[in-house]
Design a protein around this motif. Structure first.
Motif, PDB file in Angstrom:
ATOM      1  N   GLN A   1      -1.423   2.824   9.579  1.00  0.00           N
ATOM      2  CA  GLN A   1      -1.400   2.474   8.172  1.00  0.00           C
ATOM      3  C   GLN A   1      -2.596   1.584   7.855  1.00  0.00           C
ATOM      4  O   GLN A   1      -3.161   0.951   8.751  1.00  0.00           O
TER       5      GLN A   1
ATOM      6  N   LEU B   1      -3.536  -1.663   6.310  1.00  0.00           N
ATOM      7  CA  LEU B   1      -3.000  -2.950   5.871  1.00  0.00           C
ATOM      8  C   LEU B   1      -4.123  -3.964   5.848  1.00  0.00           C
ATOM      9  O   LEU B   1      -5.020  -3.940   6.700  1.00  0.00           O
TER      10      LEU B   1
ATOM     11  N   ASN C   1      -1.129   2.193   1.343  1.00  0.00           N
ATOM     12  CA  ASN C   1      -1.241   2.091   2.803  1.00  0.00           C
ATOM     13  C   ASN C   1      -1.530   3.421   3.491  1.00  0.00           C
ATOM     14  O   ASN C   1      -1.202   3.617   4.662  1.00  0.00           O
TER      15      ASN C   1
END
Length: 842
Positions: free
Chosen positions: A413, A415, A830
């Motif tokens: 993801q 982040l 994300n």
């Protein structure tokens, strides 16, 4: 890049072009190039320089870390511009008969780097007609053979080997060479030039920037370079070899690239043997003296064969195959047999030029490095020697992941970067410290934000000062929180800011359940934090005490780092004995130490992976690995596009992580680190010869990523199952335009022993990009860009704010591109996708 067809005619061609060059704005012609060399014209256009390229008034010539160029000017002057240099040819003019307004003039400006030259006819009569400017001083001549080199601190050293020069700036003047007290000087901006009795060691190299991969740093080489200061001015270690001829230096019968222009047999031999291939060096390697006598015809042909790649450094003429050796010996005895020798060299070079890297025999022709600063348990001499050649590039894409990879597919993801302390802090292990009495200490917080509207990257630098007693951990927490919310003095992109309030991009908290400290981004919708790091100066007792208060004191880690997992790196590559890739990176950092001194730290990193228990090469075998609760690396040795490419992915677990060993040149220290929760895609490919990449081209692909031989990729919602891409490239300017990368991901492809079929599309990425092959003024057979735009669409809708990297390598012979991508969204969705692929020239 071609080897000369009729190289015996090279002298006639050079003389002819010199005669044709008498009309401005032509300044000269290129004799030889090595590595990456470009010229920027007055109109801003860039072009790669090759043998016989024209140099014009107004051109700015730039050489790369392993580059150099040798030029013959219109007045028969000769110059070697060294690696990592920038030279502005402001004016190079001959007087024109019947045109009183055009007088002879040489005006050049060395912006950085170094050069060596033998001057020509300009300035021989009117000394004021010749001038070279540097950032530290200007140079005038009295007919000469001289050298200039920038040093690491920005100053310059200069040496004269025949004739004389005058070095002048606003603080003073010094004469060097004939009739003067000194032959060498060191000069810095706004300081008078200082005479040196001995040649400074930095002459003969470019110490202002990273050393090229080809440079020799042996103690023997350094000693030989120092011999340049002998009384007769003779230099065996530089191609500007001078036998002490006339002061004007224009027509001396010198060996090396400065061979004289008289049409006699010896000069032709020297010119021929030093023009066999554009890879020829401007230096003669002293390390080969043990095989042949330096400066003789046998040394010259040996040097030429080494630089053409037919022999390796450290080999002798006796290492040639019998037939070619016999032709060399015949030519040494009878120069009229040169045609047969040149034809054989042409054939040998063609075989090398047309061959591709063999991963099954990676060290063929490679001499084990003697300059590696690493223990052989880190990287062997042969492995480092292969990396030093630069023929193999490795691209690496590290991606943060929450998976432990045991029985799991990668879960990636995008982040924002946030920091967590590596140690816990609690009352039981806290030790009070009085910074007021014992000396202050500082936490330095740095972070990088991307402005999602403009695409700009802004770097912030905040000092958190501890100058009072810290009796409890709450005192420490209060000091950090107060600085982040109240400190209005900080640095933005290196420029101090004050009076505008604290930046407010980071908050601090103490995690009571874990005992760790957290530094968390608080950016708005227009900014995205891509990296964050903390430094604590542990060189003082107060610094050590502060580290102890930030943790349990057992590890005293003075550097914390976190990023968003969107990086990409391209460096020199090697292959270990088991066929796995090794990445060798060189970088330079400049920082201010505790004594307020500016320090330049040249670093070399070696990146390897402790192999997993199992290595897979297909989606089916990888799926079986996951279903059997195993962690498996991926390595594909048979990439569909070309045999000189291989790729894969490293999936880490405790004890099977990525190993990073870093050598710091400034203090000769070694640091080690490991990453044990990361996914890293990689590819290794043989670089194309930059001199063979010309004109314009289009590269494109439509690939099935369920077949790992075509492409590999993972995403936040599954596997990348298809990829299409295209871009246009202008190899003359390095411009990458009209780029597009389209991905489709899925979390349910059908995987079986009879084949794989695509699943339902989870996300579709469409990313536009542009970039350049020119990096720091140097044209390279690769590019990397963060100039991205586009969208990704999934079941939740369409997302924008795409950030990350796309890049890759043009693969020998130049009709294939091996690339990678590491993409994310910065809008809070994300989304993330990363992988490797190839494209074909259309």
């Amino acid at each position: 890049m071609k080897v000369l067809h009729r190289i015996i005619l090279i002298m006639g061609m050079i003389l002819l072009t010199a005669q044709l060059a008498w009309s401005a704005p032509l300044a000269g012609h290129v004799i030889l190039t090595k590595g990456n060399v470009t010229a920027t014209a007055e109109d801003g256009s860039n072009r790669a320089l090759k043998r016989r390229s024209e140099i014009f008034n107004g051109d700015v010539i730039r050489t790369g870390p392993a580059g150099s160029v040798q030029i013959r000017f219109i007045d028969k002057a000769l110059m070697t511009i060294k690696a990592n240099s920038e030279m502005n040819m402001e004016a190079y003019l001959l007087a024109q008969e019947g045109n009183a307004e055009q007088k002879e003039q040489v005006l050049m400006s060395l912006v950085k780097g170094g050069f060596r030259t033998i001057t020509g006819t300009i300035g021989k009569g009117d000394k004021s007609a010749y001038k070279v400017n540097t950032p530290a001083a200007s140079i005038g001549i009295r007919g000469t053979n001289y050298e200039v080199q920038q040093e690491a601190d920005g100053g310059f050293v200069m040496g004269v080997y025949s004739g004389g020069i005058q070095v002048e700036n606003e603080a003073g003047t010094i004469d060097l060479g004939e009739g003067a007290d000194f032959n060498f000087t060191r000069v810095k901006p706004k300081s008078p030039p200082k005479g040196l009795l001995a040649p400074p060691p930095s002459l003969g190299e470019n110490s202002a920037t990273e050393q090229s991969d080809e440079e020799e740093n042996s103690e023997e080489g350094a000693d030989d370079n120092n011999d340049e200061g002998n009384d007769d001015g003779e230099s065996d270690s530089d191609s500007a070899e001078n036998d002490g001829g006339d002061d004007d230096g224009g027509d001396d019968n010198n060996s090396g690239i400065f061979a004289g222009t008289d049409n006699n047999t010896g000069d032709v031999e020297n010119e021929v043997t030093n023009a066999i291939d554009s890879k020829l060096s401007e230096t003669i390697e002293e390390t080969k003296d043990e095989f042949v006598d330096a400066g003789g015809a046998d040394q010259l042909i040996l040097d030429a064969l080494v630089e053409a790649g037919i022999l390796q450094i450290g080999q002798s003429l006796t290492d040639l195959d019998a037939d070619l050796l016999a032709l060399v010996e015949a030519w040494l005895a009878d120069p009229t047999t040169i045609d047969a020798l040149l034809a054989a060299i042409q054939d040998a070079f063609n075989q090398i030029a047309n061959s591709t890297f063999d991963f099954s025999d990676p060290y063929a022709g490679i001499t084990a490095s003697t300059t590696s600063p690493f223990d052989t348990t880190v990287i062997s001499g042969q492995e480092y020697g292969l990396a030093e050649t630069g023929k193999l590039a490795v691209l690496a894409i590290p991606v943060n992941s929450s998976s432990n990879y045991v029985g799991e597919s990668p879960n990636i993801q995008t982040l924002e970067a946030q920091l967590t302390s590596p140690d816990i802090i609690n009352d039981a292990n806290f030790v009070s410290y009085d910074y007021a009495s014992n000396g202050s200490a500082t936490i330095n917080l740095r972070y990088t934000l991307i402005n999602l509207t403009t695409g700009e990257r802004n770097e912030y630098d905040i000092d958190i000062l501890f100058d009072a007693a810290m009796a409890t951990k709450d005192d420490v927490f209060g000091q950090i929180s107060g600085a982040l919310t109240e400190n209005d003095v900080y640095r933005l992109n290196g420029v101090e800011q004050s009076g505008n309030g604290a930046p407010g991009h980071v908050t601090f908290s103490y995690n009571t359940s874990t005992g760790n400290l957290d530094f968390i981004p608080t950016t708005d919708a227009n900014n995205f934090m891509v990296e964050m790091e903390i430094h604590v100066d542990a060189n003082t007792a107060s610094g050590q005490a502060l580290l102890g208060q930030l943790g349990n004191g057992s590890s005293l880690d003075d550097f914390w780092y976190a990023d968003a997992g969107l990086d990409m790196v391209i460096g020199n590559g090697s292959i270990d004995a088991d066929g796995r890739p090794i990445l060798v990176l060189k970088d330079t950092d400049t920082y201010t130490d505790e004594n307020n001194n500016q320090v330049t730290d040249n670093r070399i990193e070696v990146v390897t992976k402790i192999p997993a228990d199992t290595t897979t090469s297909s989606l089916l075998s990888f799926a079986n690995c996951v279903s059997n609760n195993l962690t498996c690396d991926i390595q594909v040795d048979n990439v569909a596009a070309a045999s000189n490419i291989r790729w894969g992915a490293w999936l880490t677990e405790p004890g099977k992580g990525i190993q990073i060993v870093e050598f710091h040149e400034n203090d000769s220290t070694i640091e080690t680190d490991s990453e044990e929760q990361v996914l890293a895609f990689w590819l290794a490919a043989e670089r194309a010869d930059i001199n063979q990449l010309t004109g314009t081209a289009n590269f494109s692909t439509d690939s099935d990523c369920l077949k790992f031989g075509q492409c590999i990729g993972f995403s936040d919602d599954g596997i990348v199952q298809s990829l299409s891409a295209n871009f246009d490239v202008n190899f003359n300017t390095g411009a990458i335009t009209n780029g597009n990368l389209t991905l489709q991901t899925s979390d349910n492809p059908s995987i079986g022993v009879l084949g794989t079929t695509p699943g339902d599309v989870a996300s579709t990425w469409s990313v536009n990009f542009s970039g350049s092959m020119v990096n720091d003024g140097t044209m390279q057979p690769e590019f990397q860009t963060q100039t991205l735009s586009g969208t990704v669409t999934d079941s939740a809708g369409t997302h924008g704010s795409i950030i990350g990297n796309i890049g890759g390598i043009f693969v020998k012979p130049g009709d294939t591109f091996a690339g990678g991508y590491n993409l994310g969204t910065a809008d809070g969705s994300n989304k993330h996708a990363a992988g490797v692929f190839t494209m074909d020239k259309q």
